[in-house]
Design a protein around this motif. Structure first.
Motif, PDB file in Angstrom:
ATOM      1  N   ASP A 129       5.993   0.779  -8.492  1.00  0.00           N
ATOM      2  CA  ASP A 129       4.468  -0.048  -8.843  1.00  0.00           C
ATOM      3  C   ASP A 129       3.766   0.624  -9.999  1.00  0.00           C
ATOM      4  OD1 ASP A 129       2.287  -1.715  -9.036  1.00  0.00           O
ATOM      5  OD2 ASP A 129       1.832  -1.542  -6.923  1.00  0.00           O
ATOM      6  N   LYS A 130       3.631  -0.059 -10.931  1.00  0.00           N
ATOM      7  CA  LYS A 130       2.923   0.746 -11.917  1.00  0.00           C
ATOM      8  C   LYS A 130       1.525   1.278 -11.771  1.00  0.00           C
ATOM      9  CE  LYS A 130       0.583  -3.241 -13.981  1.00  0.00           C
ATOM     10  NZ  LYS A 130       0.001  -3.818 -15.192  1.00  0.00           N
ATOM     11  N   ASP A 131       0.775   0.658 -10.649  1.00  0.00           N
ATOM     12  CA  ASP A 131      -0.372   1.364 -10.284  1.00  0.00           C
ATOM     13  C   ASP A 131      -0.219   2.499  -9.361  1.00  0.00           C
ATOM     14  OD1 ASP A 131      -1.661  -0.230 -12.128  1.00  0.00           O
ATOM     15  OD2 ASP A 131      -1.788  -1.945 -10.660  1.00  0.00           O
ATOM     16  N   LEU A 132       0.725   2.304  -8.467  1.00  0.00           N
ATOM     17  CA  LEU A 132       1.120   3.196  -7.324  1.00  0.00           C
ATOM     18  C   LEU A 132       2.268   3.294  -6.841  1.00  0.00           C
ATOM     19  CD1 LEU A 132      -0.691   5.015  -5.219  1.00  0.00           C
ATOM     20  CD2 LEU A 132      -1.105   3.366  -3.690  1.00  0.00           C
ATOM     21  N   ASP A 133       3.062   4.088  -7.204  1.00  0.00           N
ATOM     22  CA  ASP A 133       4.337   4.332  -6.267  1.00  0.00           C
ATOM     23  C   ASP A 133       4.239   4.810  -4.944  1.00  0.00           C
ATOM     24  OD1 ASP A 133       5.916   3.687  -8.450  1.00  0.00           O
ATOM     25  OD2 ASP A 133       6.565   5.709  -9.084  1.00  0.00           O
ATOM     26  N   ILE A 134       4.857   4.051  -4.060  1.00  0.00           N
ATOM     27  CA  ILE A 134       4.820   4.317  -2.649  1.00  0.00           C
ATOM     28  C   ILE A 134       6.172   4.757  -2.057  1.00  0.00           C
ATOM     29  CG2 ILE A 134       4.346   3.430  -0.217  1.00  0.00           C
ATOM     30  CD1 ILE A 134       2.285   1.469  -1.710  1.00  0.00           C
ATOM     31  N   GLU A 135       6.163   6.026  -1.507  1.00  0.00           N
ATOM     32  CA  GLU A 135       7.533   6.319  -0.840  1.00  0.00           C
ATOM     33  C   GLU A 135       7.306   6.430   0.539  1.00  0.00           C
ATOM     34  OE1 GLU A 135      11.079   9.869  -0.753  1.00  0.00           O
ATOM     35  OE2 GLU A 135       9.933   9.084  -2.629  1.00  0.00           O
ATOM     36  N   ALA A 136       7.759   5.684   1.679  1.00  0.00           N
ATOM     37  CA  ALA A 136       7.321   5.714   2.934  1.00  0.00           C
ATOM     38  C   ALA A 136       8.532   5.152   3.759  1.00  0.00           C
ATOM     39  CB  ALA A 136       5.997   5.006   3.134  1.00  0.00           C
ATOM     40  N   GLU A 137       8.362   5.354   5.228  1.00  0.00           N
ATOM     41  CA  GLU A 137       9.294   4.796   6.039  1.00  0.00           C
ATOM     42  C   GLU A 137       8.553   3.431   6.555  1.00  0.00           C
ATOM     43  OE1 GLU A 137      10.540   5.870  10.429  1.00  0.00           O
ATOM     44  OE2 GLU A 137      10.096   7.571   9.247  1.00  0.00           O
ATOM     45  N   ILE A 138       9.593   2.557   6.602  1.00  0.00           N
ATOM     46  CA  ILE A 138       9.242   1.406   7.154  1.00  0.00           C
ATOM     47  C   ILE A 138       9.117   1.284   8.772  1.00  0.00           C
ATOM     48  CG2 ILE A 138       9.871  -1.080   7.647  1.00  0.00           C
ATOM     49  CD1 ILE A 138      11.810  -1.021   5.186  1.00  0.00           C
ATOM     50  N   GLU A 139       7.747   1.329   9.250  1.00  0.00           N
ATOM     51  CA  GLU A 139       7.354   1.365  10.570  1.00  0.00           C
ATOM     52  C   GLU A 139       7.568   0.025  11.054  1.00  0.00           C
ATOM     53  OE1 GLU A 139       3.391   2.625  12.158  1.00  0.00           O
ATOM     54  OE2 GLU A 139       4.475   4.509  11.542  1.00  0.00           O
ATOM     55  N   ASP A 140       7.143  -1.150  10.473  1.00  0.00           N
ATOM     56  CA  ASP A 140       7.275  -2.582  11.315  1.00  0.00           C
ATOM     57  C   ASP A 140       7.124  -3.459  10.089  1.00  0.00           C
ATOM     58  OD1 ASP A 140       7.490  -4.433  13.003  1.00  0.00           O
ATOM     59  OD2 ASP A 140       5.504  -3.868  13.848  1.00  0.00           O
ATOM     60  N   LYS A 191       6.032  -7.266   9.629  1.00  0.00           N
ATOM     61  CA  LYS A 191       5.174  -8.375  10.301  1.00  0.00           C
ATOM     62  C   LYS A 191       5.295  -9.549   9.552  1.00  0.00           C
ATOM     63  CE  LYS A 191       2.824  -5.453  13.305  1.00  0.00           C
ATOM     64  NZ  LYS A 191       2.818  -5.742  14.696  1.00  0.00           N
ATOM     65  N   ALA A 192       4.655 -10.718  10.015  1.00  0.00           N
ATOM     66  CA  ALA A 192       4.425 -11.896   9.224  1.00  0.00           C
ATOM     67  C   ALA A 192       4.046 -11.934   8.020  1.00  0.00           C
ATOM     68  CB  ALA A 192       3.895 -12.980  10.354  1.00  0.00           C
ATOM     69  N   PHE A 193       2.902 -11.077   8.006  1.00  0.00           N
ATOM     70  CA  PHE A 193       2.283 -11.124   6.857  1.00  0.00           C
ATOM     71  C   PHE A 193       2.449  -9.932   5.756  1.00  0.00           C
ATOM     72  CE2 PHE A 193      -0.316 -13.574   9.672  1.00  0.00           C
ATOM     73  CZ  PHE A 193      -0.341 -14.785   8.825  1.00  0.00           C
ATOM     74  N   HIS A 194       2.823  -8.615   6.575  1.00  0.00           N
ATOM     75  CA  HIS A 194       2.979  -7.319   5.688  1.00  0.00           C
ATOM     76  C   HIS A 194       3.824  -6.434   6.400  1.00  0.00           C
ATOM     77  CE1 HIS A 194      -0.476  -7.172   8.633  1.00  0.00           C
ATOM     78  NE2 HIS A 194      -0.115  -6.042   8.796  1.00  0.00           N
ATOM     79  N   LEU A 195       4.311  -5.607   5.724  1.00  0.00           N
ATOM     80  CA  LEU A 195       4.863  -4.196   6.306  1.00  0.00           C
ATOM     81  C   LEU A 195       3.986  -3.325   6.430  1.00  0.00           C
ATOM     82  CD1 LEU A 195       7.715  -4.023   3.313  1.00  0.00           C
ATOM     83  CD2 LEU A 195       7.754  -4.892   5.530  1.00  0.00           C
ATOM     84  N   HIS A 196       4.478  -2.439   7.589  1.00  0.00           N
ATOM     85  CA  HIS A 196       3.632  -1.157   7.940  1.00  0.00           C
ATOM     86  C   HIS A 196       4.536  -0.213   7.338  1.00  0.00           C
ATOM     87  CE1 HIS A 196       1.063  -2.497  11.398  1.00  0.00           C
ATOM     88  NE2 HIS A 196       0.558  -3.430  10.422  1.00  0.00           N
ATOM     89  N   LEU A 197       4.052   0.738   6.469  1.00  0.00           N
ATOM     90  CA  LEU A 197       4.683   1.839   5.840  1.00  0.00           C
ATOM     91  C   LEU A 197       4.010   3.073   6.314  1.00  0.00           C
ATOM     92  CD1 LEU A 197       5.328   0.166   2.259  1.00  0.00           C
ATOM     93  CD2 LEU A 197       6.912   0.201   4.060  1.00  0.00           C
ATOM     94  N   ARG A 198       4.695   3.989   6.747  1.00  0.00           N
ATOM     95  CA  ARG A 198       4.056   5.332   7.102  1.00  0.00           C
ATOM     96  C   ARG A 198       4.649   6.193   6.090  1.00  0.00           C
ATOM     97  NH1 ARG A 198       0.146   6.407  10.613  1.00  0.00           N
ATOM     98  NH2 ARG A 198       1.285   4.864  11.755  1.00  0.00           N
ATOM     99  N   THR A 199       3.557   6.918   5.260  1.00  0.00           N
ATOM    100  CA  THR A 199       3.832   7.878   4.392  1.00  0.00           C
ATOM    101  C   THR A 199       4.266   9.330   4.652  1.00  0.00           C
ATOM    102  OG1 THR A 199       1.631   8.517   4.027  1.00  0.00           O
ATOM    103  CG2 THR A 199       2.503   6.785   2.579  1.00  0.00           C
TER     104      THR A 199
END
Length: 179
Positions: free
Chosen positions: A124-135, A137-145
């Motif tokens: 993402d140009k604003d904020l790169d995220i590197e994380a583990e997919i924790e869950d 869901k129907a609306f969003h992903l839970h990511l753990r950095t």
């Protein structure tokens, strides 16, 4: 009681036939979703979410067909459904992002190449995220950095951004027992 059964025998037979056919269709759809979940090693929670969507679809179809069976005219039924869908349409327009995320959640169920436990990088140009997919869901992903922060990332954005797989989990997830 016998008189009531004789009076409404066609409506009752039609209702029973509709319910039987819809239960059969529901079973087939749930079986198909379960097979997709097992084949794609999709988490049981995500598979159960698809079961909820299938149930809602079957209930709407049943309401429509049973109303027809019991003498509600097609014009009356179309008026009711068009009014309900107009209200729902206005409400969904007001909250379109929720609808977008739910639709994206359905797309992710069938075609998301990453599993729970995988480490991904979202470009993402604003904020790169590197994380583990924790869950997922129907609306969003839970990511753990790596720092332990929990990031909720909307499903519609995960389909719009480039995502790189950094580390794949070797083990199987819980998507085997979806029934």
């Amino acid at each position: 009681m016998k008189e009531l059964l004789l009076t409404y025998r066609y409506e009752l037979l039609y209702s029973l036939a509709v319910l039987f056919i819809l239960l059969l269709i529901q079973f087939l759809l749930r079986t198909a979703a379960n097979k997709v979940g097992r084949r794609g090693e999709i988490n049981i929670t995500r598979t159960r979410l698809m079961f909820k969507y299938i149930n809602i679809l079957i209930i709407l179809i049943a309401a429509f067909l049973l109303a027809l069976a019991w003498g509600v005219g097609l014009t009356d039924l179309s008026l009711i459904f068009s009014s309900v869908f107009a209200v729902i349409g206005v409400a969904l327009f007001a909250i379109w992002s929720i609808l977008s995320n739910v639709t994206s959640g359905i797309i992710l169920f069938f075609s998301f190449p990453y599993k729970i436990g995988d480490t991904i990088k979202i470009h993402d140009k604003d904020l790169d995220i590197e994380a583990e997919i924790e869950d997922i869901k129907a609306f969003h992903l839970h990511l753990r950095t790596r720092e332990g922060e929990l990031v909720t990332y909307p499903n519609n954005l995960i389909l719009q951004k480039a995502v790189t797989l950094k580390h794949r989990v070797d083990g199987k997830d819980e998507g085997k027992d979806a029934l």
